[in-house]
Design a protein around this motif. Structure first.
Motif, PDB file in Angstrom:
ATOM      1  N   ARG A  10       5.249  -3.282   3.335  1.00  0.00           N
ATOM      2  CA  ARG A  10       6.528  -2.588   3.487  1.00  0.00           C
ATOM      3  C   ARG A  10       7.547  -3.040   2.443  1.00  0.00           C
ATOM      4  NH1 ARG A  10       8.573  -3.600   9.266  1.00  0.00           N
ATOM      5  NH2 ARG A  10       6.360  -3.183   9.575  1.00  0.00           N
ATOM      6  N   HIS A  13       6.675  -1.661  -1.092  1.00  0.00           N
ATOM      7  CA  HIS A  13       7.023  -0.237  -1.139  1.00  0.00           C
ATOM      8  C   HIS A  13       8.528  -0.037  -1.228  1.00  0.00           C
ATOM      9  CE1 HIS A  13       8.876   2.990   1.243  1.00  0.00           C
ATOM     10  NE2 HIS A  13       8.211   3.742   0.409  1.00  0.00           N
ATOM     11  N   ARG A 161       5.793   5.953  -3.208  1.00  0.00           N
ATOM     12  CA  ARG A 161       6.836   6.433  -2.288  1.00  0.00           C
ATOM     13  C   ARG A 161       6.306   7.592  -1.447  1.00  0.00           C
ATOM     14  NH1 ARG A 161      11.012  10.543  -2.040  1.00  0.00           N
ATOM     15  NH2 ARG A 161      13.032   9.626  -1.523  1.00  0.00           N
ATOM     16  N   HIS A 163       3.161   8.434  -0.955  1.00  0.00           N
ATOM     17  CA  HIS A 163       2.017   8.012  -0.140  1.00  0.00           C
ATOM     18  C   HIS A 163       2.503   7.432   1.183  1.00  0.00           C
ATOM     19  CE1 HIS A 163      -1.558   5.660   1.098  1.00  0.00           C
ATOM     20  NE2 HIS A 163      -2.250   6.519   0.373  1.00  0.00           N
ATOM     21  N   ARG A 164       3.522   6.580   1.113  1.00  0.00           N
ATOM     22  CA  ARG A 164       4.046   6.038   2.362  1.00  0.00           C
ATOM     23  C   ARG A 164       4.751   7.119   3.166  1.00  0.00           C
ATOM     24  NH1 ARG A 164       4.556   1.137   4.604  1.00  0.00           N
ATOM     25  NH2 ARG A 164       6.048   0.952   6.307  1.00  0.00           N
ATOM     26  N   SER A 167       2.242   9.112   4.919  1.00  0.00           N
ATOM     27  CA  SER A 167       1.678   8.285   5.991  1.00  0.00           C
ATOM     28  C   SER A 167       2.637   8.203   7.167  1.00  0.00           C
ATOM     29  CB  SER A 167       1.383   6.876   5.452  1.00  0.00           C
ATOM     30  OG  SER A 167       0.456   6.904   4.382  1.00  0.00           O
ATOM     31  N   HIS A 168       3.924   8.111   6.867  1.00  0.00           N
ATOM     32  CA  HIS A 168       4.927   8.017   7.925  1.00  0.00           C
ATOM     33  C   HIS A 168       5.020   9.327   8.713  1.00  0.00           C
ATOM     34  CE1 HIS A 168       8.228   6.103   9.953  1.00  0.00           C
ATOM     35  NE2 HIS A 168       9.089   7.044   9.608  1.00  0.00           N
ATOM     36  N   GLU A 240       6.709   1.802  12.356  1.00  0.00           N
ATOM     37  CA  GLU A 240       6.580   1.127  11.066  1.00  0.00           C
ATOM     38  C   GLU A 240       5.234   0.428  10.942  1.00  0.00           C
ATOM     39  OE1 GLU A 240       8.504   1.518   8.514  1.00  0.00           O
ATOM     40  OE2 GLU A 240       9.851   2.786   9.663  1.00  0.00           O
ATOM     41  N   THR A 243       2.709   3.066  10.238  1.00  0.00           N
ATOM     42  CA  THR A 243       2.847   3.493   8.845  1.00  0.00           C
ATOM     43  C   THR A 243       2.270   2.446   7.912  1.00  0.00           C
ATOM     44  OG1 THR A 243       4.860   4.710   9.421  1.00  0.00           O
ATOM     45  CG2 THR A 243       4.484   4.266   7.085  1.00  0.00           C
ATOM     46  N   ASP A 244       2.522   1.164   8.171  1.00  0.00           N
ATOM     47  CA  ASP A 244       1.939   0.087   7.353  1.00  0.00           C
ATOM     48  C   ASP A 244       0.417   0.212   7.323  1.00  0.00           C
ATOM     49  OD1 ASP A 244       4.467  -1.015   6.957  1.00  0.00           O
ATOM     50  OD2 ASP A 244       4.242  -2.491   8.560  1.00  0.00           O
ATOM     51  N   ASP A 247      -0.736   3.034   5.212  1.00  0.00           N
ATOM     52  CA  ASP A 247      -0.300   2.906   3.825  1.00  0.00           C
ATOM     53  C   ASP A 247      -0.896   1.686   3.131  1.00  0.00           C
ATOM     54  OD1 ASP A 247       1.350   3.770   1.623  1.00  0.00           O
ATOM     55  OD2 ASP A 247       2.815   2.213   2.121  1.00  0.00           O
TER      56      ASP A 247
END
Length: 298
Positions: A10, A13, A161, A163-164, A167-168, A240, A243-244, A247
């Motif tokens: 995190r 990123h 950016r 990609h995360r 994913s989020h 989060e 998402t981690d 990602d």
């Protein structure tokens, strides 16, 4: 080798995203598209960020961006493509990144060995991104890699950016949060941007925002005063963490040492950019808080 923590993923990123965002706070891209008749700030934003998807309409962008009001998106797309083609918007955004980074970092930093090293590390991470289910990452990954290191770094930061972000979006969908609920709950969290910064920029009204707060209260996530309940804070932490997990691939590919090196280099660039006035005064604390790397591992 110890596994990368979610906090390390995190943090890396977040620093790259801050460096990427210098273009959003710069007048350079606005000047590029204003000369093509794209006069509305949100029209310029939507054109720049969605251009890699091609000549798309509002449905694709609303789905991909997730937290933007559809009617606002539809006011700009696809009409904006009659003024600037997607390929032209991408080229204009890269020119804006060039001029912005040269101004806020300085020629010495732009041409430094540190910049080349950071670009190499970020590109190595970005090449391990996963395309399926990540439309914005996949679309940008199809674009050519710029030759100059500072632009290669900015391009790689863009990939990571998105990609995360993709994913989020998947994590939000799994948690059953719509786009506005995601925005409202994030703004109410300790890490969120203020409501007044994000609400109107994404097309929402005060009535929309209040209705989303009511929905979050019904689920036990928000208190009467607009703060998150303990259940709401747990929900945001779980988001989060999910998402981690989604990602992780780029950063695991880079490895623990590579991530630490990229964090240190990017943090220096962010400090330099902030000192040059790259970020709005009201957001400097939000951005500079990410530069502290003392608790990177957990």
């Amino acid at each position: 080798m110890s596994p990368l923590s979610g906090q390390a993923v995190r943090h890396c990123h977040h620093l790259l995203n801050i460096l990427h965002s210098t273009v959003y706070f710069s007048p350079d891209f606005d000047k590029e598209l204003s000369g093509r008749g794209v006069d509305d700030p949100m029209g310029r934003y939507l054109a720049g960020r969605s251009a890699a998807l091609g000549r798309v309409g509002p449905g694709v962008v609303t789905a991909s961006f997730y937290s933007f009001q559809h009617a606002m998106v539809a006011r700009h797309l696809p009409a904006v493509w009659d003024r600037v083609a997607p390929g032209e918007a991408l080229a204009a955004r890269l020119r804006a990144a060039d001029s912005t980074l040269r101004r806020v970092l300085g020629e010495q930093t732009v041409t430094s060995r540190s910049m080349s090293d950071a670009a190499g590390l970020a590109l190595r991470a970005a090449e391990a991104g996963v395309r399926p289910g990540r439309p914005l990452y996949a679309a940008h990954a199809d674009q050519p890699v710029p030759r100059e290191p500072h632009l290669a770094l900015w391009y790689a930061a863009t990939l990571l950016r998105e990609h995360r972000g993709d994913s989020h979006v998947a994590a939000l969908g799994a948690a059953g949060l719509d786009g506005l609920e995601a925005l409202v709950s994030h703004s109410a969290s300790d890490d969120g941007m203020p409501r007044e910064v994000v609400m109107t920029k994404r097309g929402w009204t005060a009535e929309d925002w209040s209705a989303a707060e009511d929905r979050l209260r019904e689920r036990g996530f928000m208190a009467a005063d607009g703060s998150l309940t303990e259940q709401g804070r747990r929900m945001r932490r779980a988001l989060e963490e999910d998402t981690d997990r989604r990602d992780r691939a780029p950063y695991e590919h880079l490895g623990e040492q590579g991530v630490a090196e990229l964090v240190a280099l990017t943090a220096d660039f962010v400090r330099t950019a902030a000192a040059a006035g790259a970020f709005p005064a009201e957001l400097e604390g939000f951005f500079l808080g990410a530069v502290d790397t003392k608790n990177l591992r957990s």
